[in-house]
Design a protein around this motif. Sequence first.
Motif, PDB file in Angstrom:
ATOM      1  N   HIS A 131       0.817  -1.219   0.000  1.00 53.38           N
ATOM      2  CA  HIS A 131       0.000   0.000   0.000  1.00 53.38           C
ATOM      3  C   HIS A 131       0.852   1.270   0.000  1.00 53.38           C
ATOM      4  CE1 HIS A 131      -2.941  -3.009   1.406  1.00 53.38           C
ATOM      5  NE2 HIS A 131      -3.851  -2.209   0.892  1.00 53.38           N
ATOM      6  N   GLY A 132       2.154   1.125  -0.185  1.00 51.13           N
ATOM      7  CA  GLY A 132       3.024   2.290  -0.163  1.00 51.13           C
ATOM      8  C   GLY A 132       3.122   2.928   1.215  1.00 51.13           C
ATOM      9  N   ALA A 133       2.951   2.118   2.251  1.00 50.57           N
ATOM     10  CA  ALA A 133       2.966   2.604   3.633  1.00 50.57           C
ATOM     11  C   ALA A 133       4.246   2.183   4.327  1.00 50.57           C
ATOM     12  CB  ALA A 133       1.752   2.060   4.393  1.00 50.57           C
ATOM     13  N   GLN A 134       4.436   2.677   5.541  1.00 55.60           N
ATOM     14  CA  GLN A 134       5.572   2.282   6.359  1.00 55.60           C
ATOM     15  C   GLN A 134       5.055   1.589   7.612  1.00 55.60           C
ATOM     16  OE1 GLN A 134       8.242   5.450   7.570  1.00 55.60           O
ATOM     17  NE2 GLN A 134       9.928   4.021   7.896  1.00 55.60           N
ATOM     18  N   LEU A 135       5.662   0.481   7.941  1.00 57.39           N
ATOM     19  CA  LEU A 135       5.241  -0.282   9.110  1.00 57.39           C
ATOM     20  C   LEU A 135       5.767   0.361  10.389  1.00 57.39           C
ATOM     21  CD1 LEU A 135       3.894  -2.818  10.303  1.00 57.39           C
ATOM     22  CD2 LEU A 135       6.054  -4.039   9.931  1.00 57.39           C
ATOM     23  N   ARG A 136       4.888   0.449  11.389  1.00 54.45           N
ATOM     24  CA  ARG A 136       5.275   0.970  12.703  1.00 54.45           C
ATOM     25  C   ARG A 136       4.815  -0.031  13.759  1.00 54.45           C
ATOM     26  NH1 ARG A 136       3.549   4.167  17.114  1.00 54.45           N
ATOM     27  NH2 ARG A 136       5.157   5.627  17.822  1.00 54.45           N
ATOM     28  N   LEU A 137       5.758  -0.555  14.525  1.00 52.19           N
ATOM     29  CA  LEU A 137       5.449  -1.502  15.589  1.00 52.19           C
ATOM     30  C   LEU A 137       5.523  -0.813  16.934  1.00 52.19           C
ATOM     31  CD1 LEU A 137       7.505  -4.642  14.474  1.00 52.19           C
ATOM     32  CD2 LEU A 137       5.154  -4.015  13.857  1.00 52.19           C
ATOM     33  N   THR A 138       4.566  -1.107  17.794  1.00 50.91           N
ATOM     34  CA  THR A 138       4.580  -0.566  19.147  1.00 50.91           C
ATOM     35  C   THR A 138       4.415  -1.696  20.150  1.00 50.91           C
ATOM     36  OG1 THR A 138       2.195  -0.121  19.114  1.00 50.91           O
ATOM     37  CG2 THR A 138       3.656   1.663  18.435  1.00 50.91           C
ATOM     38  N   ARG A 139       4.782  -1.380  21.357  1.00 49.77           N
ATOM     39  CA  ARG A 139       4.775  -2.366  22.428  1.00 49.77           C
ATOM     40  C   ARG A 139       3.421  -2.414  23.128  1.00 49.77           C
ATOM     41  NH1 ARG A 139       8.717  -2.105  27.777  1.00 49.77           N
ATOM     42  NH2 ARG A 139       8.032  -4.068  28.723  1.00 49.77           N
ATOM     43  N   LEU A 140       2.980  -3.597  23.485  1.00 45.35           N
ATOM     44  CA  LEU A 140       1.790  -3.761  24.309  1.00 45.35           C
ATOM     45  C   LEU A 140       2.123  -3.356  25.738  1.00 45.35           C
ATOM     46  CD1 LEU A 140      -1.154  -4.917  24.624  1.00 45.35           C
ATOM     47  CD2 LEU A 140      -0.036  -7.060  25.301  1.00 45.35           C
ATOM     48  N   ARG A 141       1.366  -2.412  26.269  1.00 42.03           N
ATOM     49  CA  ARG A 141       1.556  -1.997  27.661  1.00 42.03           C
ATOM     50  C   ARG A 141       0.401  -2.497  28.524  1.00 42.03           C
ATOM     51  NH1 ARG A 141       4.801   1.372  24.141  1.00 42.03           N
ATOM     52  NH2 ARG A 141       6.493   2.240  25.369  1.00 42.03           N
ATOM     53  N   PRO A 142       0.656  -2.767  29.798  1.00 37.49           N
ATOM     54  CA  PRO A 142      -0.402  -3.234  30.703  1.00 37.49           C
ATOM     55  C   PRO A 142      -1.210  -2.074  31.255  1.00 37.49           C
ATOM     56  CG  PRO A 142       1.692  -3.203  31.857  1.00 37.49           C
ATOM     57  CD  PRO A 142       1.987  -2.796  30.435  1.00 37.49           C
ATOM     58  N   ALA A 143      -1.673  -1.173  30.359  1.00 35.80           N
ATOM     59  CA  ALA A 143      -2.418   0.010  30.770  1.00 35.80           C
ATOM     60  C   ALA A 143      -3.816  -0.040  30.189  1.00 35.80           C
ATOM     61  CB  ALA A 143      -1.689   1.271  30.288  1.00 35.80           C
ATOM     62  N   GLY A 144      -4.755   0.700  30.783  1.00 33.39           N
ATOM     63  CA  GLY A 144      -6.129   0.686  30.319  1.00 33.39           C
ATOM     64  C   GLY A 144      -6.695  -0.716  30.364  1.00 33.39           C
ATOM     65  N   ARG A 145      -7.479  -1.079  29.327  1.00 31.30           N
ATOM     66  CA  ARG A 145      -7.987  -2.454  29.275  1.00 31.30           C
ATOM     67  C   ARG A 145      -6.863  -3.444  29.026  1.00 31.30           C
ATOM     68  NH1 ARG A 145     -12.479   0.049  26.521  1.00 31.30           N
ATOM     69  NH2 ARG A 145     -11.646  -0.494  24.466  1.00 31.30           N
ATOM     70  N   GLY A 146      -5.723  -2.946  28.545  1.00 32.06           N
ATOM     71  CA  GLY A 146      -4.581  -3.820  28.339  1.00 32.06           C
ATOM     72  C   GLY A 146      -4.081  -4.455  29.613  1.00 32.06           C
ATOM     73  N   ALA A 147      -4.396  -3.834  30.763  1.00 33.98           N
ATOM     74  CA  ALA A 147      -3.978  -4.420  32.039  1.00 33.98           C
ATOM     75  C   ALA A 147      -4.641  -5.769  32.270  1.00 33.98           C
ATOM     76  CB  ALA A 147      -4.318  -3.461  33.185  1.00 33.98           C
ATOM     77  N   ASP A 148      -5.863  -5.929  31.748  1.00 33.30           N
ATOM     78  CA  ASP A 148      -6.600  -7.171  31.977  1.00 33.30           C
ATOM     79  C   ASP A 148      -6.119  -8.326  31.101  1.00 33.30           C
ATOM     80  OD1 ASP A 148      -8.275  -5.971  33.885  1.00 33.30           O
ATOM     81  OD2 ASP A 148      -9.605  -5.201  32.322  1.00 33.30           O
ATOM     82  N   VAL A 149      -5.481  -8.012  29.990  1.00 27.85           N
ATOM     83  CA  VAL A 149      -5.085  -9.066  29.050  1.00 27.85           C
ATOM     84  C   VAL A 149      -3.577  -9.139  28.863  1.00 27.85           C
ATOM     85  CG1 VAL A 149      -7.278  -8.981  27.793  1.00 27.85           C
ATOM     86  CG2 VAL A 149      -5.386  -7.516  27.069  1.00 27.85           C
ATOM     87  N   TRP A 150      -2.836  -8.318  29.597  1.00 26.71           N
ATOM     88  CA  TRP A 150      -1.393  -8.266  29.389  1.00 26.71           C
ATOM     89  C   TRP A 150      -0.736  -9.616  29.641  1.00 26.71           C
ATOM     90  CZ3 TRP A 150       3.210  -8.565  32.300  1.00 26.71           C
ATOM     91  CH2 TRP A 150       4.352  -8.063  31.649  1.00 26.71           C
ATOM     92  N   ASP A 151      -1.121 -10.296  30.715  1.00 29.32           N
ATOM     93  CA  ASP A 151      -0.516 -11.595  31.025  1.00 29.32           C
ATOM     94  C   ASP A 151      -0.688 -12.573  29.875  1.00 29.32           C
ATOM     95  OD1 ASP A 151       0.378 -10.796  33.481  1.00 29.32           O
ATOM     96  OD2 ASP A 151      -1.328 -11.602  34.590  1.00 29.32           O
ATOM     97  N   GLU A 152      -1.818 -12.473  29.189  1.00 26.92           N
ATOM     98  CA  GLU A 152      -2.099 -13.408  28.105  1.00 26.92           C
ATOM     99  C   GLU A 152      -1.530 -12.954  26.768  1.00 26.92           C
ATOM    100  OE1 GLU A 152      -5.967 -15.164  25.664  1.00 26.92           O
ATOM    101  OE2 GLU A 152      -6.239 -14.171  27.594  1.00 26.92           O
ATOM    102  N   LEU A 153      -1.462 -11.650  26.547  1.00 26.01           N
ATOM    103  CA  LEU A 153      -1.135 -11.154  25.222  1.00 26.01           C
ATOM    104  C   LEU A 153       0.298 -10.690  25.025  1.00 26.01           C
ATOM    105  CD1 LEU A 153      -4.226  -9.079  23.987  1.00 26.01           C
ATOM    106  CD2 LEU A 153      -3.558 -11.400  23.393  1.00 26.01           C
ATOM    107  N   HIS A 154       1.018 -10.355  26.097  1.00 22.97           N
ATOM    108  CA  HIS A 154       2.359  -9.829  25.831  1.00 22.97           C
ATOM    109  C   HIS A 154       3.272 -10.949  25.328  1.00 22.97           C
ATOM    110  CE1 HIS A 154       4.985 -11.149  29.270  1.00 22.97           C
ATOM    111  NE2 HIS A 154       3.825 -11.327  29.863  1.00 22.97           N
ATOM    112  N   PRO A 155       4.186 -10.627  24.407  1.00 26.10           N
ATOM    113  CA  PRO A 155       5.007 -11.657  23.751  1.00 26.10           C
ATOM    114  C   PRO A 155       5.828 -12.481  24.744  1.00 26.10           C
ATOM    115  CG  PRO A 155       5.159  -9.583  22.558  1.00 26.10           C
ATOM    116  CD  PRO A 155       4.437  -9.290  23.842  1.00 26.10           C
ATOM    117  N   THR A 156       6.045 -13.726  24.396  1.00 24.36           N
ATOM    118  CA  THR A 156       6.870 -14.598  25.209  1.00 24.36           C
ATOM    119  C   THR A 156       8.336 -14.175  25.082  1.00 24.36           C
ATOM    120  OG1 THR A 156       7.286 -16.153  23.412  1.00 24.36           O
ATOM    121  CG2 THR A 156       5.283 -16.501  24.730  1.00 24.36           C
TER     122      THR A 156
END
Length: 407
Positions: free
Chosen positions: A179-204
Amino acid sequence: MRLVDHFESGLDAPICLTWELTYACNLSCVHCLSSSGRRDPRELTTRECEAVIDELQRMQVFYVNIGGGEPTVRPDFWELVQHATAHRVGVKFSTNGVRLTPQRARWLAASDYVDVQISLDGATAEVNDAVRGVGSHATAMRAMRNLADAGFSGFKLSVVVTRHNAGQLDAFKAIADAHGAQLRLTRLRPAGRGADVWDELHPTPEQQRGLYRWLLDQGEGVLTGDSFFHLNALGGGALPGLNLCGAGRVVCLIDPVGDVYACPFAIHDDFLAGNVRSPGGFAEVWRASPLFAELRAPQTGGACTACTAYDVCRGGCMAAKFFTGLPLDGPDPECVKGEARSALAAVGTGQAPRPSDDHSHRTVRAPRSRPVPVSIGWGPPAEATPPDRPCETSPLAGRRGSGRTCA
């Protein structure tokens, strides 16, 4: 003096300001940093937002990174983008793509000082929609096609790296390239609703090592925004970026009601520096906040200073430590040397701080004491046209008995 040493003591104005214009959102992503969904009726008015933009121009802020919520559902969003660019304040905004029609894509392609970031957290609909909501993959892909067809080159494809998509990095890069775009990767933080799923979703740990090697191979071809400087402790070379927590030093956040936080990933009263509605506005908060002065003071580094990797890791992410209940002068919860394992094990149930506010469509939170399944959030059907319903910006959206719900 190294550039990073100069930044460590803070600047007269932030290099990049993150501004969440609204908490209203048509999606309910399970890892949303700001627990967005329902609009806060106290959010800044159009005139107040324009006044903030004028102040940013006077402070010579390079650009503002606008998010939410879904910023494009705010009725005056495009008006505010025009106001910012007319005052030579660059705008980068993050969107799930719901309002990026072919007509709007052409408008953006013809605009100066504007960049667009499309959020996608799975290279396939199966992976993405499990986190972002049914139909959200199709919506994002349609938005990217519209931008590409309009000749908008170099927009960003923004991906939060999780345990479920860490094996799709090459596929994400291929989507961006197509698509002529540039990829940007960001880190999953245990903040907001992310706090509830961080244990399950953050990379091994294994996935983090693979991510580090992949990023080194990509060089500056993939953006990270300093999300992964904690991985530098693996010792294979430094990733591009400052490799420094910029909270209160070079970055900060303005939320929809004008509160200023030290870090876009730490929406909590402990990191609240002031409000733009106060006398002196944003400039006074940035330059005179006691919290920012404390963050800009020399840091001890705690136990991490004894680590041979401290100069390239700097103890990792402040927000990640805070929301997992770890001391701020200790190791990152994803420390690649395993230094945080015992500290994490010692954090008792309910001891980790919670974000200050929850604007979710569904306000019932799962307890942190047990794993939280990844559920499919509310979202538009795969082939739906961009919705234009009152529930998107209603402060009552998602509440029973309100007369209008998004469920």
